[in-house]
Every structure is written in structure tokens, then in C-alpha cells.
Motif scaffolding. Structure first.
Motif, PDB file in Angstrom:
ATOM      1  N   ARG A  31      29.372  53.068  55.669  1.00  0.00           N
ATOM      2  CA  ARG A  31      30.098  53.546  54.474  1.00  0.00           C
ATOM      3  C   ARG A  31      29.156  53.405  53.290  1.00  0.00           C
ATOM      4  O   ARG A  31      27.993  53.065  53.480  1.00  0.00           O
ATOM      5  CB  ARG A  31      31.370  52.683  54.294  1.00  0.00           C
ATOM      6  CG  ARG A  31      32.254  52.703  55.559  1.00  0.00           C
ATOM      7  CD  ARG A  31      33.301  51.613  55.557  1.00  0.00           C
ATOM      8  NE  ARG A  31      33.953  51.522  56.870  1.00  0.00           N
ATOM      9  CZ  ARG A  31      33.501  50.767  57.867  1.00  0.00           C
ATOM     10  NH1 ARG A  31      32.401  50.027  57.700  1.00  0.00           N
ATOM     11  NH2 ARG A  31      34.100  50.720  59.042  1.00  0.00           N
TER      12      ARG A  31
ATOM     13  N   THR B 172      20.648  45.378  45.355  1.00  0.00           N
ATOM     14  CA  THR B 172      20.323  45.500  46.786  1.00  0.00           C
ATOM     15  C   THR B 172      20.126  44.095  47.378  1.00  0.00           C
ATOM     16  O   THR B 172      19.758  43.150  46.669  1.00  0.00           O
ATOM     17  CB  THR B 172      19.017  46.298  47.002  1.00  0.00           C
ATOM     18  OG1 THR B 172      17.927  45.490  46.565  1.00  0.00           O
ATOM     19  CG2 THR B 172      19.044  47.629  46.269  1.00  0.00           C
TER      20      THR B 172
ATOM     21  N   ASN C 137      26.693  42.949  61.964  1.00  0.00           N
ATOM     22  CA  ASN C 137      25.721  43.917  62.456  1.00  0.00           C
ATOM     23  C   ASN C 137      25.394  43.645  63.924  1.00  0.00           C
ATOM     24  O   ASN C 137      25.333  42.499  64.344  1.00  0.00           O
ATOM     25  CB  ASN C 137      24.418  43.828  61.638  1.00  0.00           C
ATOM     26  CG  ASN C 137      24.675  44.017  60.160  1.00  0.00           C
ATOM     27  OD1 ASN C 137      25.664  44.638  59.778  1.00  0.00           O
ATOM     28  ND2 ASN C 137      23.827  43.431  59.329  1.00  0.00           N
TER      29      ASN C 137
ATOM     30  N   TRP D 216      29.340  57.607  57.788  1.00  0.00           N
ATOM     31  CA  TRP D 216      30.676  58.215  57.732  1.00  0.00           C
ATOM     32  C   TRP D 216      30.946  58.842  56.378  1.00  0.00           C
ATOM     33  O   TRP D 216      31.752  59.719  56.235  1.00  0.00           O
ATOM     34  CB  TRP D 216      31.748  57.180  58.056  1.00  0.00           C
ATOM     35  CG  TRP D 216      31.700  56.784  59.487  1.00  0.00           C
ATOM     36  CD1 TRP D 216      31.197  57.523  60.517  1.00  0.00           C
ATOM     37  CD2 TRP D 216      32.127  55.556  60.048  1.00  0.00           C
ATOM     38  NE1 TRP D 216      31.293  56.830  61.681  1.00  0.00           N
ATOM     39  CE2 TRP D 216      31.862  55.639  61.435  1.00  0.00           C
ATOM     40  CE3 TRP D 216      32.721  54.420  59.533  1.00  0.00           C
ATOM     41  CZ2 TRP D 216      32.177  54.592  62.296  1.00  0.00           C
ATOM     42  CZ3 TRP D 216      33.037  53.386  60.394  1.00  0.00           C
ATOM     43  CH2 TRP D 216      32.750  53.485  61.753  1.00  0.00           C
TER      44      TRP D 216
HETATM   45  N1  APR Z   1      21.937  46.408  49.397  1.00  0.00           N
HETATM   46  C1  APR Z   1      23.214  45.962  49.245  1.00  0.00           C
HETATM   47  N2  APR Z   1      24.307  46.679  49.626  1.00  0.00           N
HETATM   48  C2  APR Z   1      24.057  47.889  50.166  1.00  0.00           C
HETATM   49  C3  APR Z   1      22.768  48.434  50.346  1.00  0.00           C
HETATM   50  C4  APR Z   1      21.678  47.621  49.934  1.00  0.00           C
HETATM   51  N3  APR Z   1      20.408  48.033  50.081  1.00  0.00           N
HETATM   52  N4  APR Z   1      22.876  49.659  50.920  1.00  0.00           N
HETATM   53  C5  APR Z   1      24.194  49.885  51.087  1.00  0.00           C
HETATM   54  N5  APR Z   1      24.908  48.839  50.637  1.00  0.00           N
HETATM   55  C6  APR Z   1      26.356  48.600  50.699  1.00  0.00           C
HETATM   56  C7  APR Z   1      27.197  49.843  50.705  1.00  0.00           C
HETATM   57  O1  APR Z   1      27.565  50.174  49.386  1.00  0.00           O
HETATM   58  C8  APR Z   1      28.412  49.387  51.530  1.00  0.00           C
HETATM   59  O2  APR Z   1      29.465  48.900  50.687  1.00  0.00           O
HETATM   60  O3  APR Z   1      26.558  47.967  51.941  1.00  0.00           O
HETATM   61  C9  APR Z   1      27.893  48.215  52.367  1.00  0.00           C
HETATM   62  C10 APR Z   1      27.854  48.525  53.841  1.00  0.00           C
HETATM   63  O4  APR Z   1      29.182  48.697  54.244  1.00  0.00           O
HETATM   64  P1  APR Z   1      29.472  49.313  55.697  1.00  0.00           P
HETATM   65  O5  APR Z   1      28.562  50.456  55.955  1.00  0.00           O
HETATM   66  O6  APR Z   1      30.964  49.497  55.766  1.00  0.00           O
HETATM   67  O7  APR Z   1      29.023  48.175  56.722  1.00  0.00           O
HETATM   68  P2  APR Z   1      29.867  46.903  57.151  1.00  0.00           P
HETATM   69  O8  APR Z   1      30.683  46.366  56.005  1.00  0.00           O
HETATM   70  O9  APR Z   1      28.908  45.973  57.806  1.00  0.00           O
HETATM   71  O10 APR Z   1      30.848  47.507  58.299  1.00  0.00           O
HETATM   72  C11 APR Z   1      31.593  46.572  59.053  1.00  0.00           C
HETATM   73  O11 APR Z   1      32.379  48.376  60.476  1.00  0.00           O
HETATM   74  O12 APR Z   1      31.614  50.238  61.562  1.00  0.00           O
HETATM   75  C12 APR Z   1      32.082  48.972  61.764  1.00  0.00           C
HETATM   76  O13 APR Z   1      31.531  47.419  63.438  1.00  0.00           O
HETATM   77  C13 APR Z   1      30.979  48.172  62.413  1.00  0.00           C
HETATM   78  O14 APR Z   1      30.049  46.024  61.790  1.00  0.00           O
HETATM   79  C14 APR Z   1      30.510  47.268  61.263  1.00  0.00           C
HETATM   80  C15 APR Z   1      31.793  47.086  60.457  1.00  0.00           C
END
Ligand code: APR
Ligand code: ZN
Length: 249
Positions: A35, A231, A84, A41
Motif C-alpha cells: 500500500r 523514510t 515482512n 495494490w
Molecule cells: N520509509 C517509511 N515508510 C515507507 C517507505 C519508506 N521508505 N516507503 C513506503 N512507506 C510506507 C507506506 O506509506 C505504507 O504506509 O510503508 C507502509 C507500507 O505499508 P504496507 O505496504 O501496507 O505494508 P505492511 O504494513 O507491512 O503490510 C502488512 O499486509 O499484504 C499483507 O502480509 C502482507 O505483511 C503484509 C501486511
């Protein structure tokens, strides 16, 4: 950003036990997140996209992964739970006994019969039609080998969930690093024991500080004591520099 990173470093410095919940944001420099701005997604916006971030075995941990290892070596980190499954936390050298991979690990498979856990140096093949079966057999006992990835509708393995709950409950500082906090029960873990007991008209919170480090706002922001929109690399690097010196790396 700097003043907030300084405050976080202070919190880490004075905390007795600091625990961390990791999300895909920490691996964003090398793997797509699910996300958020460039999330898998977010772009094609339907949930059923196979979001298996292809983790080739050439991937190296990020600066933030290395910063967490350095902070752990210096005694500043009690425990890390990661959402992760990219293997990057264990690959960065973070000690296994202080790490729970709540959603599994793409390089790990387990045997149905002898329950041995195999940490491979290749991505475990997945054949979803076989319900997690890899189609291969355990070299010790011949049992069926299954991959370890937890899908949405599945429960988290009890042992790692219980361990995470206990570790977070005994922490006085919890930091969320790079997660949208959209997937339970992992998302709620850092906030679950923030209970308030009303005593004589004032409520006293358990003395735990929570900090969210994320590029975007999350649904838990209102429950966090400190929010840093930056970040993971920037923030962890700044905290490591503050606590370990400029050449911590
Ligand atoms: N630094 C900090 N935050 C970041 C960076 C970065 N470089 N790049 C992206 N983000 C943020 C995004 O804004 C987002 O809010 O990191 C977040 C990632 O969120 P997700 O993609 O939803 O990942 P996560 O929260 O780990 O998802 C949880 O969902 O798909 C399932 O099982 C899967 O473990 C995963 C779970
Ligand atoms: Zn076996």
C-alpha cells in the motif's frame, strides 16, 4: 525531521526495553510495498493481485535493516516482530531469538511430520493449489514440506503471536517502522497493552511510549505518542548516528 529523530533517539536511550514492529516500508528501497504511494495494490488497486514481492536471493538488507542490527548489538533493542516475509531481517544478521517473522518467510519451509524448520538459500516454491504444499519432501523423514507464508484469511502461528504479545507487553518503548498498520492482528500488537485504568477520576496509562515511523498517516496515529513522517532509512540512520556515532556503519 531532525528534532523528531532526536526525540526518538532520546526515548531509545532512556527506555529499558525497546521493541519494534516492522512493515514493508523498511524494504521499500529494494522491494515494492503493498500500500502507500508506490504500493503494489495502490497501483492496480484490486486486492486479489498476487502480491508476492519477488524476493530474489540477490537482495541485500537496507540501511535501516543494518541500523537496527547495529542498535541491537549495542544493546538498544529488546525484540523485533516483522510483518515482512522477505527474509531481510534475518539476512541482515538480526539475532534469531529476538526476531519473530509473523507472516512467515519466503525462504523457509516446514515439515508436516517432524516439524523441522528449513531456512533455505532459495525461494521455497509455492503451489497454492496444493494448500501451501511445496510438492517436495523432508530430507530427514520424507514428510510433506510446506511453505511458511501466512495469507490474509489464515491465523498467525500461535507461538510467534504469543511471543510477540508478551515481548511487546514487557516493553516500555514500541516503535512501528514502515507499516500502514492495516492488517490485524499484527497492526494492533504495539497498542494492545496501552490500557488505561481509571483511578480516582484520572486515567493512568501503562508506562509505554509508542512511536510510528512511516511515510504516510496510519489508523493508529491517534494512539501514538510520537509520529515521524520520514523514510525508514533516514530515521533509523539518524537514531543510530545519535546513539552510536556518525560512523556507526
Ligand atoms: N520509509 C517509511 N515508510 C515507507 C517507505 C519508506 N521508505 N516507503 C513506503 N512507506 C510506507 C507506506 O506509506 C505504507 O504506509 O510503508 C507502509 C507500507 O505499508 P504496507 O505496504 O501496507 O505494508 P505492511 O504494513 O507491512 O503490510 C502488512 O499486509 O499484504 C499483507 O502480509 C502482507 O505483511 C503484509 C501486511
Ligand atoms: Zn520431516
Amino acid at each position: 525531521l531532525a528534532p523528531k529523530c532526536y526525540s526518538l533517539a532520546q526515548l531509545v536511550q532512556t527506555a529499558k526495553r525497546t521493541s519494534i514492529l516492522l512493515g514493508a516500508g523498511i524494504s521499500a528501497p529494494i522491494l515494492p510495498t503493498f500500500r502507500g504511494q508506490h504500493g503494489l495494490w495502490t497501483k492496480n488497486a484490486h486486492k486479489n493481485t498476487k502480491a508476492d514481492a519477488k524476493v530474489s536471493d540477490g537482495l541485500q538488507p537496507t540501511l535501516a535493516h543494518e541500523g537496527l542490527v547495529a542498535l541491537e548489538k549495542a544493546g538498544f533493542i529488546h525484540y523485533v516482530a516483522t510483518q515482512n516475509y522477505d527474509d531481510l531481517s534475518s539476512r541482515s544478521g538480526f539475532p534469531e531469538h529476538k526476531l519473530s517473522e509473523l507472516h512467515g518467510n519466503i525462504f523457509v519451509e516446514t515439515c508436516d511430520d517432524c516439524h523441522k524448520v528449513f531456512h533455505r538459500d532459495f525461494e521455497v516454491p509455492k503451489d497454492d493449489s496444493l494448500e501451501h504444499e511445496t510438492g517436495r519432501h523432508c530430507e530427514d523423514c520424507g514428510g510433506i514440506l510446506r511453505d511458511s507464508i501466512i495469507h490474509f484469511e489464515e491465523d498467525l502461528p500461535e507461538p510467534s503471536l504469543t511471543k510477540a504479545m508478551n515481548k511487546f507487553a514487557e516493553s516500555d518503548l514500541i516503535i512501528v517502522v514502515g507499516s500502514s498498520l492495516k492488517v490485524e492482528p499484527a497492526a494492533g500488537l504495539p497498542f494492545s497493552n496501552k490500557h488505561t485504568t481509571t483511578t480516582t477520576r484520572q486515567s493512568s496509562k501503562r508506562d509505554v511510549n509508542t512511536c510510528i515511523v512511516n511515510l504516510q498517516p496510519t489508523g493508529y496515529d491517534s494512539q501514538a505518542d510520537l509520529i515521524i513522517h520520514g523514510t525508514c532509512d533516514q530515521v533509523i540512520d539518524a537514531v543510530a548516528k545519535e546513539l552510536l556515532g556518525n560512523n556507526w556503519r
